[in-house]
Structure formats: C-alpha cells, structure tokens
Design an enzyme around this catalytic site. Structure first.
Site, PDB file in Angstrom:
ATOM      1  N   ARG A  59       1.369  -1.180  -0.019  1.00 18.73           N
ATOM      2  CA  ARG A  59      -0.205  -0.177   0.148  1.00 18.73           C
ATOM      3  C   ARG A  59       0.542   1.059  -0.307  1.00 18.73           C
ATOM      4  O   ARG A  59       0.156   2.191  -0.169  1.00 18.73           O
ATOM      5  CB  ARG A  59      -1.168  -0.133   1.469  1.00 18.73           C
ATOM      6  CG  ARG A  59      -1.821   1.146   1.040  1.00 18.73           C
ATOM      7  CD  ARG A  59      -3.375   1.312   2.023  1.00 18.73           C
ATOM      8  NE  ARG A  59      -2.999   0.442   3.464  1.00 18.73           N
ATOM      9  CZ  ARG A  59      -2.837   0.719   4.434  1.00 18.73           C
ATOM     10  NH1 ARG A  59      -2.229   2.162   4.318  1.00 18.73           N
ATOM     11  NH2 ARG A  59      -2.419  -0.313   5.006  1.00 18.73           N
ATOM     12  N   TYR A 112     -16.330  12.812 -18.213  1.00 25.05           N
ATOM     13  CA  TYR A 112     -16.545  11.744 -18.220  1.00 25.05           C
ATOM     14  C   TYR A 112     -17.567  11.996 -16.987  1.00 25.05           C
ATOM     15  O   TYR A 112     -17.666  12.176 -15.778  1.00 25.05           O
ATOM     16  CB  TYR A 112     -15.410  11.018 -17.357  1.00 25.05           C
ATOM     17  CG  TYR A 112     -15.915   9.275 -17.276  1.00 25.05           C
ATOM     18  CD1 TYR A 112     -16.923   8.344 -17.927  1.00 25.05           C
ATOM     19  CD2 TYR A 112     -15.194   9.053 -16.029  1.00 25.05           C
ATOM     20  CE1 TYR A 112     -17.434   7.542 -17.121  1.00 25.05           C
ATOM     21  CE2 TYR A 112     -15.967   7.874 -15.151  1.00 25.05           C
ATOM     22  CZ  TYR A 112     -16.525   7.551 -15.970  1.00 25.05           C
ATOM     23  OH  TYR A 112     -17.416   6.105 -16.263  1.00 25.05           O
ATOM     24  N   ASP A 187      -7.281  15.954 -16.721  1.00 27.12           N
ATOM     25  CA  ASP A 187      -6.823  14.651 -17.464  1.00 27.12           C
ATOM     26  C   ASP A 187      -7.322  14.511 -18.343  1.00 27.12           C
ATOM     27  O   ASP A 187      -7.389  14.941 -19.379  1.00 27.12           O
ATOM     28  CB  ASP A 187      -8.348  14.546 -17.144  1.00 27.12           C
ATOM     29  CG  ASP A 187      -9.110  12.819 -17.117  1.00 27.12           C
ATOM     30  OD1 ASP A 187      -8.214  12.193 -18.206  1.00 27.12           O
ATOM     31  OD2 ASP A 187      -9.662  12.530 -16.371  1.00 27.12           O
ATOM     32  N   LYS A 212      -7.283   3.077 -19.951  1.00 24.29           N
ATOM     33  CA  LYS A 212      -7.735   3.136 -21.615  1.00 24.29           C
ATOM     34  C   LYS A 212      -6.661   3.207 -22.191  1.00 24.29           C
ATOM     35  O   LYS A 212      -6.844   1.692 -22.354  1.00 24.29           O
ATOM     36  CB  LYS A 212      -8.284   4.470 -21.538  1.00 24.29           C
ATOM     37  CG  LYS A 212      -9.423   4.980 -20.169  1.00 24.29           C
ATOM     38  CD  LYS A 212     -10.886   4.391 -20.385  1.00 24.29           C
ATOM     39  CE  LYS A 212     -12.066   4.084 -19.341  1.00 24.29           C
ATOM     40  NZ  LYS A 212     -11.931   4.770 -18.448  1.00 24.29           N
TER      41      LYS A 212
HETATM   42  N1  LCS Z   1     -11.463   9.961 -16.454  1.00 20.17           N
HETATM   43  C1  LCS Z   1     -11.922  10.068 -17.841  1.00 20.17           C
HETATM   44  C2  LCS Z   1     -11.662  10.929 -19.206  1.00 20.17           C
HETATM   45  C3  LCS Z   1     -12.957   9.160 -18.292  1.00 20.17           C
HETATM   46  O1  LCS Z   1     -13.536   9.063 -19.919  1.00 20.17           O
HETATM   47  C4  LCS Z   1     -13.211   7.753 -17.367  1.00 20.17           C
HETATM   48  C5  LCS Z   1     -13.527   6.847 -17.585  1.00 20.17           C
HETATM   49  C6  LCS Z   1     -12.124   8.155 -15.873  1.00 20.17           C
HETATM   50  C7  LCS Z   1     -11.549   9.242 -15.674  1.00 20.17           C
HETATM   51  C8  LCS Z   1     -12.390   7.027 -14.673  1.00 20.17           C
HETATM   52  O2  LCS Z   1     -11.544   5.940 -15.200  1.00 20.17           O
HETATM   53  P1  LCS Z   1     -11.617   4.681 -14.546  1.00 20.17           P
HETATM   54  O3  LCS Z   1     -11.402   4.463 -12.995  1.00 20.17           O
HETATM   55  O4  LCS Z   1     -12.737   4.417 -15.465  1.00 20.17           O
HETATM   56  O5  LCS Z   1     -10.711   3.544 -14.615  1.00 20.17           O
HETATM   57  N2  LCS Z   1     -14.476   6.919 -19.004  1.00 20.17           N
HETATM   58  C9  LCS Z   1     -15.231   5.705 -19.130  1.00 20.17           C
HETATM   59  C10 LCS Z   1     -16.308   5.880 -20.255  1.00 20.17           C
HETATM   60  O6  LCS Z   1     -15.986   6.860 -21.184  1.00 20.17           O
HETATM   61  N3  LCS Z   1     -16.092   4.723 -20.511  1.00 20.17           N
HETATM   62  O7  LCS Z   1     -16.249   3.843 -19.436  1.00 20.17           O
HETATM   63  C11 LCS Z   1     -15.452   4.763 -18.345  1.00 20.17           C
END
Ligand code: LCS
Length: 396
Positions: A59, A112, A187, A212
């Site tokens: 951790r 998002y 981001d 992603k």
């Molecule tokens: N930032 C962006 C720009 C994102 O598109 C997402 C998730 C996150 C943060 C959060 O990331 P995660 O916790 O999922 O790793 N975007 C998603 C989307 O457009 N479709 O499903 C997840």
C-alpha cells in the site's frame, strides 16, 4: 542507452523500462507480494522513519508499481507519479487532497460521467463545491477569473473532453490559475502522453485513467497522477496511504506491457478516427461530427497548438435522434456495444443513457451532450471495415 532526450516513441518503449533482475529478464517480473521482509528490527524502524530507503508494504510502495510510476513520470515530463486503483480513485485522491469542506473548485461541464457524479454528488456531500463552466465560457479568461474566489482550491479540466471532444486551452487556464496561485489539473486520458503533455503547457498535475489507452487492451483498471515530487508526496501522505486506493501489481504490470505499444496503437487509432470522421461528415444521415481534427471544427486550431495528433475518440449525431442512434448501436457488427475506451476493438456507446447518465437532461444540455449523441472509441482495425460496418446500418 545514452542520456540524450529521445523521441516519445523511443521513450515509450525503453524509458525507465529496465531494472534487471539477477536473471536479466528483458521484461520486468511482477512482485505480487503485499509485504516485504526487514533484515532486522532496526532496519524496519529505519524504513518507517525514512532514514533508509526500501520497501515496507505494497500500500506504501511496490517495485512493479514503482516501475509504472517512473515510466509515466518520464512520459509526461513530471518529477514523480503515483499509481492508483482506477482513474476515478486518482481524481478523488487529487480533489480530496487539495480541497476540504467549505472549499470550491472550477471545472468544465463536459467531463466523464463518473467524474461528474464524484464532483456534483459526493464532493458536494462533503461541502466541497464544484463551480461548473460551460464549454463556450471555458474559452474566456475573464469569466474563469471571475468565478474564482477565496475558497477556490484548484482548476480541473479534461481535454479533449468526454464525450464532446471539446478542446480546452491549457495555457490560457494556467495563466488564470497562476495569477491566483492555484494548481491546474488536467485529465489527459483521451490524448495520452503520446499526443499531449499538459505539464509542458503549464499544468501542475496530470491524471490518467490508465484503464484506457495506457493499458490499451481493456484488461486492467488503473489510474495515475503525475506532478512535482512535493505534490505527489502530499497526495500519497494525505490520501493514498490511508484511504488505500492502490493498484494491484498485476494490473501495474499489464499496464506497463500495454504502454510499450502506445505510440503504434494511438497513431493508428488517430488515423482511423480521422478517416471515419471525414466519412461521417459527408454522410447524409449525420447532423454533426465531433472530432478535434475535422476542418471547420471549433477545436482544430487549439488542438494543433497543444496536441501532436487528434486521437481515437469521436462522437456524432444522426438525424432521427435517440431512436435512430439506438438502431445504429443495435445493428453494428464489428463495433462492440460497450463503454470504456482505448481498446484495440472499436467500441460504440450512447453517452446520454450510458456513460453520462449521471447527468440530468438539463445538466447534459449545459455540457453540450445531446440525447442523440453516439460516441465511438476507434480501434486498430482497418478503417475501411469500420466504415463499412457503419455504412451497413446507417441508411438514410
Ligand atoms: N477520466 C476519463 C476522461 C474517463 O473517460 C474515465 C472513465 C475516467 C477518468 C475514470 O477512469 P476509471 O476509473 O474508469 O479507470 N471513462 C469511461 C468511459 O467513458 N466509459 O467507461 C469508463
């Protein structure tokens, strides 16, 4: 390897890649241990005190996770990085380190849907207020400056934004933030470090959903925060160590493996997306195409200034609104009906009922997310096959 700064494509493959084990593995081993053995009691105490360097407990830190952190610090041009369990936990860690009850922060409407819910519901519940700015106003230095008050603790943006692909001016926002001595957080998930480095444009903190493009294969969740050594230490000490949103060493390893092909994948996804955006623009059933690279698009000039390419994400609206969109999503064969993005496969989804269903209709309208909007995460297939899949289901 020489110490000369190499091109991003080479850094993606080689940069910070090797801490050879005694077996000289080309690929770093996974360290799936939760804890580490101390040589003796004095050694353990010294590690806790910080007078000696070494591993204590996963951790706190772990060799596989550290490798991912070093790699991402290098690719984003930051001093340090902290990996987390997901993109959401990375955003929560930063927001809750910088803002406390009674504070506020500035952010765009188009982000998002999960980030929007975190900001608009959960941070509000903690008496931390998001001050949302609509896409056209996000271009005005004066309007952003006027929103800032004594309680403002940071500015946050996504560029390109999910799902509208708005391009926000990082340098301009930083010029406002700098005057008011506030950190700017970007981001960078949609662009990836291959196409955009917000720190070099003035941002103080960069966040990624590593789930992603960095992973690239939809097989691991992860998040990453990059910034100055002091800032990353602060986020670790004030949030990560004790709230504990730690990435598993297995996922860190998968993401490290994914990163090696980042440039190849994103280049191809960007080329494919450009071809598909241009084809959609000419299609009689299409009302609007949202892609930073299209001629006549509102983001083109700025995207050329702050990005090295336009990326693999695009959205579009068809005549006939939601119903027409639902038909397309229900009938495509190659594109897979799924959320998330940055996969090798082309993914299609409907923001209003899926990724951005955390917004009310009015909130979506302010963000420019129409009910008929369809989002595509373009994959690495042949562009002609993606186009023919869409063509088959997009009769006028
Ligand atoms: N930032 C962006 C720009 C994102 O598109 C997402 C998730 C996150 C943060 C959060 O990331 P995660 O916790 O999922 O790793 N975007 C998603 C989307 O457009 N479709 O499903 C997840």
């Amino acid at each position: 390897m020489t110490k000369n700064k190499m091109s991003i494509e080479t850094e993606i493959v080689h940069g910070q890649g090797c801490e050879y084990s005694t077996h000289m593995d080309l690929v770093p081993p996974i360290h799936p241990t939760s804890t580490f053995i101390f040589k003796d009691a004095d050694h353990g105490a010294a590690l806790f005190k910080g007078t000696e360097e070494g591993y204590i407990y996963t951790r706190i830190s772990n060799p596989t996770i550290n490798l991912l952190e070093k790699k991402m610090a290098l690719l984003e041009g930051g001093e340090s990085a902290a990996a987390t369990s997901s993109g959401m936990s990375a955003i929560a860690a930063v927001a809750l380190t910088l803002a406390k009850p009674g504070d506020n922060f500035i952010t765009c409407n188009s982000i998002y849907g999960g980030t929007f819910a975190l900001f608009n519901k959960h941070l509000r519940d903690l008496d931390i207020e998001p001050l949302f700015i609509s896409p056209p106003d996000a271009c005005s230095k004066e309007l952003i400056n006027d929103m800032i008050n004594k309680k403002t603790k940071f500015l946050f943006m996504e560029t390109p934004a999910n799902p509208t692909l708005d391009i926000i001016d990082i340098k301009m926002w930083k010029s406002v933030a700098r005057k008011r001595k506030l950190p700017l957080i970007v981001d960078n998930t949609f662009a990836t470090p291959y196409l955009q480095n917000p720190l070099s444009l003035g941002a103080d903190i960069v966040i990624h959903s590593a789930t992603k493009y960095l992973s690239g294969h939809s097989d691991a969740l992860g998040g990453i925060i990059i910034g100055s050594g002091n800032m990353i230490n602060r986020i670790r000490e004030e949030y990560i160590f004790h709230y504990g949103p730690v990435i598993s060493p297995f996922n860190a390893w998968l993401i490290l493996r994914g990163i090696k092909t980042l440039a190849l994948r994103v280049k191809r996804q960007s080329d494919n997306a450009m071809s598909i955006a241009q084809w959609l623009q000419k299609h009689p059933a299409v009302i609007n195409v949202y892609y930073p690279g299209i001629e006549s698009g509102p983001g083109l000039r700025l995207a050329k200034k702050q990005m090295r390419g336009f990326g693999g994400m695009l959205s579009f609206e068809v005549k006939g609104g939601v119903e027409a969109g639902r038909k397309i999503m229900g009938r495509v064969k190659l594109a897979l009906l799924a959320v998330s993005l940055g996969s090798c496969e082309t993914l299609i989804q409907h923001p209003a009922s899926m990724t951005h269903s955390t917004y009310t209709k009015q909130e979506r309208a302010k963000a420019g997310i129409t009910d008929g909007l369809i989002r595509l995460s373009i994959g690495i297939e042949a562009a002609a096959d993606i186009i023919s899949d869409l063509e088959n289901v997009m009769q006028v």
